[in-house]
Scaffold this motif. Structure first.
Motif, PDB file in Angstrom:
ATOM      1  N   UNK A 115     -23.156-117.791 -16.371  1.00 38.01           N
ATOM      2  CA  UNK A 115     -22.479-117.248 -14.893  1.00 38.01           C
ATOM      3  C   UNK A 115     -21.969-116.712 -13.811  1.00 38.01           C
ATOM      4  N   UNK A 116     -22.418-117.860 -13.750  1.00 38.76           N
ATOM      5  CA  UNK A 116     -23.006-118.296 -11.247  1.00 38.76           C
ATOM      6  C   UNK A 116     -22.055-119.285 -10.712  1.00 38.76           C
ATOM      7  N   UNK A 117     -20.552-118.315 -11.756  1.00 40.16           N
ATOM      8  CA  UNK A 117     -18.630-118.357 -11.066  1.00 40.16           C
ATOM      9  C   UNK A 117     -18.412-117.098 -11.238  1.00 40.16           C
ATOM     10  N   UNK A 118     -19.028-115.990 -11.307  1.00 38.55           N
ATOM     11  CA  UNK A 118     -18.161-115.404 -11.489  1.00 38.55           C
ATOM     12  C   UNK A 118     -17.652-114.500 -12.644  1.00 38.55           C
ATOM     13  N   UNK A 119     -16.176-113.822 -12.650  1.00 36.39           N
ATOM     14  CA  UNK A 119     -15.579-113.370 -13.575  1.00 36.39           C
ATOM     15  C   UNK A 119     -14.859-114.721 -14.131  1.00 36.39           C
ATOM     16  N   UNK A 120     -14.233-114.842 -15.495  1.00 37.66           N
ATOM     17  CA  UNK A 120     -13.460-116.061 -16.196  1.00 37.66           C
ATOM     18  C   UNK A 120     -12.762-116.720 -15.185  1.00 37.66           C
ATOM     19  N   UNK A 121     -11.975-115.558 -14.885  1.00 39.10           N
ATOM     20  CA  UNK A 121     -10.755-116.233 -13.705  1.00 39.10           C
ATOM     21  C   UNK A 121     -11.101-117.023 -12.432  1.00 39.10           C
ATOM     22  N   UNK A 122     -12.775-116.432 -11.863  1.00 42.75           N
ATOM     23  CA  UNK A 122     -12.765-117.531 -11.027  1.00 42.75           C
ATOM     24  C   UNK A 122     -12.894-118.731 -11.650  1.00 42.75           C
ATOM     25  N   UNK A 123     -14.338-118.936 -12.589  1.00 46.11           N
ATOM     26  CA  UNK A 123     -14.268-119.785 -13.326  1.00 46.11           C
ATOM     27  C   UNK A 123     -13.178-120.677 -13.803  1.00 46.11           C
ATOM     28  N   UNK A 124     -12.251-120.332 -14.041  1.00 48.19           N
ATOM     29  CA  UNK A 124     -11.594-121.243 -14.130  1.00 48.19           C
ATOM     30  C   UNK A 124     -10.558-121.929 -13.279  1.00 48.19           C
ATOM     31  N   UNK A 125     -10.501-121.285 -12.263  1.00 45.16           N
ATOM     32  CA  UNK A 125     -10.110-121.424 -11.385  1.00 45.16           C
ATOM     33  C   UNK A 125     -10.545-123.327 -10.438  1.00 45.16           C
ATOM     34  N   UNK A 126     -11.965-122.458 -10.691  1.00 44.26           N
ATOM     35  CA  UNK A 126     -13.519-123.911 -10.148  1.00 44.26           C
ATOM     36  C   UNK A 126     -13.151-124.463 -11.170  1.00 44.26           C
ATOM     37  N   UNK A 127     -12.599-124.988 -12.276  1.00 50.42           N
ATOM     38  CA  UNK A 127     -12.038-126.202 -13.439  1.00 50.42           C
ATOM     39  C   UNK A 127     -11.450-126.874 -12.974  1.00 50.42           C
ATOM     40  N   UNK A 128     -10.232-126.100 -13.305  1.00 50.42           N
ATOM     41  CA  UNK A 128      -8.658-126.496 -12.371  1.00 50.42           C
ATOM     42  C   UNK A 128      -8.327-126.978 -11.363  1.00 50.42           C
TER      43      UNK A 128
END
Length: 202
Positions: free
Chosen positions: A128-141
Motif C-alpha cells: 500500500x505504499x503508493x496510496x489508493x489504487x488510483x494513485x498506484x495505477x497512475x504511477x504505473x502508467x
C-alpha cells in the motif's frame, strides 16, 4: 619526411576513430511497442469500472487482490526500467551475444504463462505504499509511458546491450518485451480473481 608523416596520420586517425554504433532496427521498435501497448491496454480494459470492493477482493487469504497486482506491477516496472537504463549506460557487450537463452518469439509466452507460479521477492510485495489504487495505477502508467517514449525516440542499439535475469541472459530488446510480458502475466492473474465464484458483482 613529409611522405612518411601522411601515412602515419592516416593510421593514427583510423586507429583512434571508432566505427559508429549500429542503431536500433525499426522492426525491433515495432515489435517492442506492440507488446508494450497491448499489455497496457489489456490492463486498462480489465481495470475499467471496477469498484473498490472488487479491486480489494481476494479469493483466499494467500491470494493477491487486483489492487495488489497493480501495486506489484508499479514496484517491479520501476525496477525493470532502472535495470534497462543501467544496461544501456554499460554500453555494448557483443561478447554476451552467445549467452542468450531465448529466441524473440519465446519471451512473451514464457513470462505470461500462469501455469508456473513464482513467489516474488519481499521488496516487491504489495504494502500500500503508493496510496489508493488510483494513485498506484497512475504511477504505473507514468512509468510505462516513460518507457514507451524512450523506445519511440531512442537510437540505441538494444540488441547489443544485455541484462541478466534469473533464467538467463537477454538482450535489451528482449528485456523490454519481458517487461510487457510481466504485465500481461499479472493482468491474467487479475482476470483469474474476477472469475472466482464469490467475486463481488456490480
Amino acid at each position: 619526411m613529409k611522405k612518411l608523416l601522411f601515412p602515419l596520420a592516416i593510421v593514427l586517425f583510423f586507429g583512434f576513430t571508432k566505427d559508429p554504433e549500429i542503431q536500433i532496427d525499426s522492426k525491433d521498435k515495432e515489435w517492442i511497442m506492440k507488446h508494450l501497448t497491448e499489455s497496457r491496454e489489456h490492463m486498462k480494459q480489465v481495470l475499467d469500472g471496477l469498484s473498490d470492493e472488487q479491486l480489494d477482493y481476494k479469493p483466499d487469504p494467500t491470494s493477491w487482490s487486483i489492487a495488489e497486482n497493480v501495486e506489484h506491477l508499479a514496484l517491479t516496472e520501476k525496477m525493470f526500467v532502472e535495470m534497462l537504463h543501467k544496461s544501456i549506460a554499460d554500453g555494448p557487450k557483443p561478447e554476451l551475444k552467445d549467452s542468450l537463452v531465448f529466441k524473440d518469439d519465446q519471451i512473451m509466452p514464457m513470462i505470461a504463462d500462469r501455469s508456473q507460479k513464482v513467489k516474488t521477492a519481499e521488496p516487491f510485495e504489495p504494502s500500500g505504499q503508493f496510496g489508493s489504487t488510483e494513485e498506484t495505477l497512475g504511477a504505473l502508467l507514468a512509468i510505462r509511458q516513460e518507457l514507451m517514449e524512450y523506445i519511440e525516440t531512442t537510437e540505441d542499439d538494444l540488441r547489443n546491450r544485455y541484462a541478466k535475469l534469473p533464467f538467463g541472459t537477454v538482450d535489451a530488446a528482449q528485456f523490454i518485451v519481458f517487461i510487457a510480458g510481466h504485465m500481461e502475466r499479472h493482468v491474467l492473474q487479475m482476470e483469474e480473481v474476477m472469475e472466482d465464484e464469490d467475486f463481488p458483482q456490480m
